[in-house]
Design an enzyme around this catalytic site. Structure first.
Site, PDB file in Angstrom:
ATOM      1  CG  ASP A   1      -0.929   5.322   4.582  1.00 40.90           C
ATOM      2  OD1 ASP A   1      -1.598   4.331   4.225  1.00 40.90           O
ATOM      3  OD2 ASP A   1       0.245   5.237   4.990  1.00 40.90           O
ATOM      4  CD  GLU A   2      -1.933   2.518   8.227  1.00 37.95           C
ATOM      5  OE1 GLU A   2      -2.978   1.841   8.302  1.00 37.95           O
ATOM      6  OE2 GLU A   2      -0.806   2.009   8.213  1.00 37.95           O
TER       7      GLU A   2
ATOM      8  CE  LYS B   1      -0.776   0.707   4.951  1.00 38.32           C
ATOM      9  NZ  LYS B   1      -0.040   1.975   4.983  1.00 38.32           N
ATOM     10  CB  THR B   2       3.964   2.232   1.803  1.00 37.73           C
ATOM     11  OG1 THR B   2       3.397   1.976   3.084  1.00 37.73           O
ATOM     12  CG2 THR B   2       4.841   3.462   1.878  1.00 37.73           C
TER      13      THR B   2
ATOM     14  CD  GLN C   1      -3.441  -4.161   8.398  1.00 35.47           C
ATOM     15  OE1 GLN C   1      -2.400  -3.903   9.019  1.00 35.47           O
ATOM     16  NE2 GLN C   1      -3.469  -4.200   7.075  1.00 35.47           N
TER      17      GLN C   1
ATOM     18  NE  ARG D   1       1.795  -5.949  11.277  1.00 35.93           N
ATOM     19  CZ  ARG D   1       1.438  -5.327  10.154  1.00 35.93           C
ATOM     20  NH1 ARG D   1       2.226  -4.423   9.632  1.00 35.93           N
ATOM     21  NH2 ARG D   1       0.312  -5.636   9.528  1.00 35.93           N
TER      22      ARG D   1
END
Length: 726
Positions: free
Chosen positions: A218-219, A31-32, A249, A607
């Site tokens: 973002d997020e 995504k980044t 998330q 993670r």
């Protein structure tokens, strides 16, 4: 720019022509990368000017990473705004706060500062500064602000309860003190920005809407209603909105995040704008984890109902099986983790590729004991942040007063640093004098010819502020790049090093921290296009726990919340016990608490890149009054409760540890302290952590705030032999 490395979904997300775009980006799906490519694509194709792009990220670290990626594609991006929403608001207010009669040299207060102000408020009502309701009141105020309420929005009739009426009065006085000191708390940064933008008569919103053509967030799953309202206030009908997030998330509802904003994205926009059509693109190819890790994570999150259905698809090989270990005692669980780390290290795995994640900070005591015993280097994140360390807070207090002499919190902090024999009585006298002359403490000391203090104390304070005023004049006549050296000289002239001499054992570490602080200042002034000292101070306060993460060969310990957005080759999820993870409190407080806890576990699992280790124990839990058992998340992940166990004989380890303690005069580790009753405010001495004060009593546990900044605030077993009541 080369887009050939993007997969089909990523390519669609980068090159879309849609005005409103929702990217559902699974963990490890890039995504980044997509967000950085999207911004670069807009600039490269001349679809946007850098000054018209506003990118909002969750952390400063993420903002820097995206900005560097974009710069590598299209060159100079100095005119582009890419930052956290709080940082953007701080910069906005520096330029526009005159619309609400605030000076641009305002100060941003952190949690410790707001706590001190609220203690003053409680004291003004004849309440104790140690009153346990202080933190409850601050949390209530923050909750109200997160819901979009300022003090004037709250009606008396809503609160028949006396405690709530008291809280409303405290809210009024707390906000008045912030105004007196030209200060904002974190919540005010958003609310005051909204207040200015909502006033159509001042023309501010119109000017910003004219300039901003593209907003990228973002997020997005973790934003709250106030943040979404702020974003929409900046949007003209022609502005493009591009959001990236993953409902699986969403882990911050406890501080106001609203998952429905991303889930009902099109519906929310249709309530505000005409002709809304949202394109949704799902990124589900995972480039981070092995197939076995993703199978485990997918099994777990599939138990949630409130989500956008998707399964992560692994690009990587199957990898090792996910394992679960259940120890009879917490010491067994810690021993399993530490011994497995030793095995990995013997297989040439670097410590920095290993992370231990847990639900709450109090779980680290046993881990730290054994990590220290085996001499495994580690660092804890999510506890005391760099900019909250005593010496850094001291330096920031001095520097804050250079730009905002109204800040009494900062002046109280440094008026006796280094030691000037200024006791509480002298402080009270100065506060009274400043109040009567309608001045801040700093200006009162600076301008009052005769201070109502003994001559030596008055002279010491006068000299301090005069030296600071001299530095202020030098700064006004200097280039930005010269400021760090001027400030170093000021600290030297103020004999701050004498303060470091008070604790010789930590002096060198504290000096290194101060040197690192000034290095960060030098880097800031070198990197920014138009750097200002005020903005540097704001950035210091607005750092997140993730922004503290640095390189080095040590095992990383952090809460799952802090680990959000990070990745490690080898991940241990520690303390997966029912009532701990999932948290019993979270489940009891909300009917959606279990789903959020499951999302949090999903974040923890994803993670891991190469290996995922899950662990639990069956020790007796005093807070629950029963033995622990493995978390329901183990079975929900498709694992057997006792699968792949490795038992470690900890007897010899603990015998040796007992011997060490006995030799140091600490006696047997199983002894108790024979203290039958604890109360809030009790003073304690801990054999390792030093002196402190009890802040909270919870059944058989006590929460202690230690004087030593290294240890800060810890939850401890009340009867532990190393704790002594003073």
């Amino acid at each position: 720019m080369d887009l050939s490395t993007l997969n089909a979904a990523q390519m669609q997300g980068v090159t879309t022509n849609s005005k409103y775009t929702r990217i559902i980006a699974g963990a490890g799906s890039g995504k980044t990368r997509v967000l950085a490519y999207r911004i670069a694509y807009l600039l490269d194709q001349n679809l946007a000017n850098p000054s018209g792009v506003l990118g909002i990220t969750f952390t400063n670290k993420a903002a820097l990473e995206i900005k560097n990626r974009v710069a590598s594609f299209v060159g100079n991006v100095a005119m582009m705004s890419l930052c956290t929403i709080h940082s953007w608001c701080a910069r906005f207010l520096r330029m526009e706060c005159h619309h609400i009669s605030y000076p641009k040299n305002f100060t941003i207060l952190d949690e410790e500062d707001t706590l001190l102000i609220m203690k003053d408020v409680f004291a003004s009502y004849g309440r104790l500064r140690s009153d346990p309701l202080i933190k409850k009141c601050l949390n209530w105020i923050s909750k109200k602000k997160t819901e979009g309420f300022q003090y004037d929005d709250i009606k008396d009739e809503e609160y028949p309860n006396q405690e709530m009426r008291d809280f409303k009065n405290f809210f009024h006085d707390y906000q008045a003190k912030l105004t007196e000191q030209h200060a904002f708390d974190f919540d005010d940064l958003l609310l005051k920005t909204i207040e200015i933008l909502s006033d159509e008569e001042n023309g501010v919103a119109k000017a910003y809407r004219k300039n901003i053509t593209h907003i990228l967030v973002d997020e997005f799953q973790d934003i709250n209603d106030v943040q979404f309202h702020l974003i929409t206030l900046l949007m003209s009908p022609d502005c493009e909105l591009y959001v990236v997030g993953d409902p699986d998330q969403t882990i911050y509802t406890w501080r106001g995040a609203n998952q429905r904003i991303i889930m009902n994205f099109e519906k929310n926009l249709k309530a505000l704008f005409q002709n809304v059509e949202v394109e949704t693109i799902i990124l589900n190819q995972n480039y981070r984890s092995t197939k076995n890790i993703l199978i485990t994570a997918n099994h777990l999150i599939d138990h949630n109902i409130d989500r956008v259905k998707k399964d992560l698809i692994a690009v990587n090989d199957e990898g090792d099986m996910v394992t679960h270990f259940s120890g009879n005692h917490s010491s067994d669980e810690a021993s399993y983790v530490v011994n497995t780390i030793k095995e990995l290290h013997h297989e040439n795995v670097f410590f920095h590729d290993i992370a231990i994640l847990y639900r709450a900070n109090y779980l680290t005591r046993e881990l730290e004991t054994q990590l220290n015993f085996h001499r495994i280097p580690y660092r804890i994140y999510g506890g005391l942040k760099f900019f909250q360390r005593k010496e850094i807070k001291d330096v920031l207090a001095f520097l804050t007063l250079l730009v905002n002499p109204q800040n009494d919190i900062s002046f109280k902090r440094i008026m006796n640093v280094p030691h000037r024999q200024i006791g509480q009585k002298s402080v009270d006298i100065l506060v009274q004098g400043a109040h009567e002359s309608a001045q801040s403490l700093y200006l009162y000391v600076l301008e009052e010819n005769t201070l109502p203090l003994p001559k030596a104390k008055a002279l010491a304070l006068k000299q301090m502020v005069q030296k600071m005023e001299k530095t202020k004049m030098e700064m006004a006549n200097s280039e930005p790049g010269q400021i760090p050296e001027l400030l170093k000289n000021m600290l030297q002239n103020l004999d701050y090093e004498k303060e470091l001499d008070e604790d010789p054992s930590s002096k060198e570490d504290r000096k290194e921290n101060i040197e690192e602080f000034f290095r960060s200042m030098e880097q800031y002034f070198a990197a920014q296009n138009e750097p200002t000292f005020e903005e540097f101070l704001s950035d210091c306060i607005l750092q997140s726990s993730q922004d503290e993460v640095v390189d080095g060969d040590f095992v990383t310990l952090m809460t799952v919340h802090t680990a959000k957005g990070l990745e490690f080759d080898y991940v241990f999820v520690y303390g997966l016990c029912e009532g701990i993870f999932p948290s019993r409190k979270a489940i009891e407080e909300s009917n959606k608490g279990l789903e959020e806890e499951r999302r949090l576990a999903y974040v923890a699992f994803t993670r891991a890149k190469k290996r995922l280790f899950l662990s639990s124990n069956q020790d007796y839990a005093p807070m629950m009054g029963q033995k622990l058992r493995a978390s329901r998340f183990i079975k929900e992940s498709g694992l057997q409760i006792f699968e792949n166990q490795k038992q470690y004989d900890t007897k010899n380890i603990w015998e040796e540890y007992r011997k060490r303690n006995a030799m140091s005069g600490k006696g047997n580790i199983m002894k108790k302290n024979n203290v039958s009753h604890w109360e809030v405010g009790d003073k304690v001495v801990h054999d390792t952590f030093g002196s402190g004060v009890v802040e909270e009593v919870k059944d058989s546990l006590i929460v202690v705030h230690f004087d030593n900044e290294k240890f800060n605030r810890k939850t401890l077993i009340a009867s532990h032999f190393m704790i002594h009541k003073v």
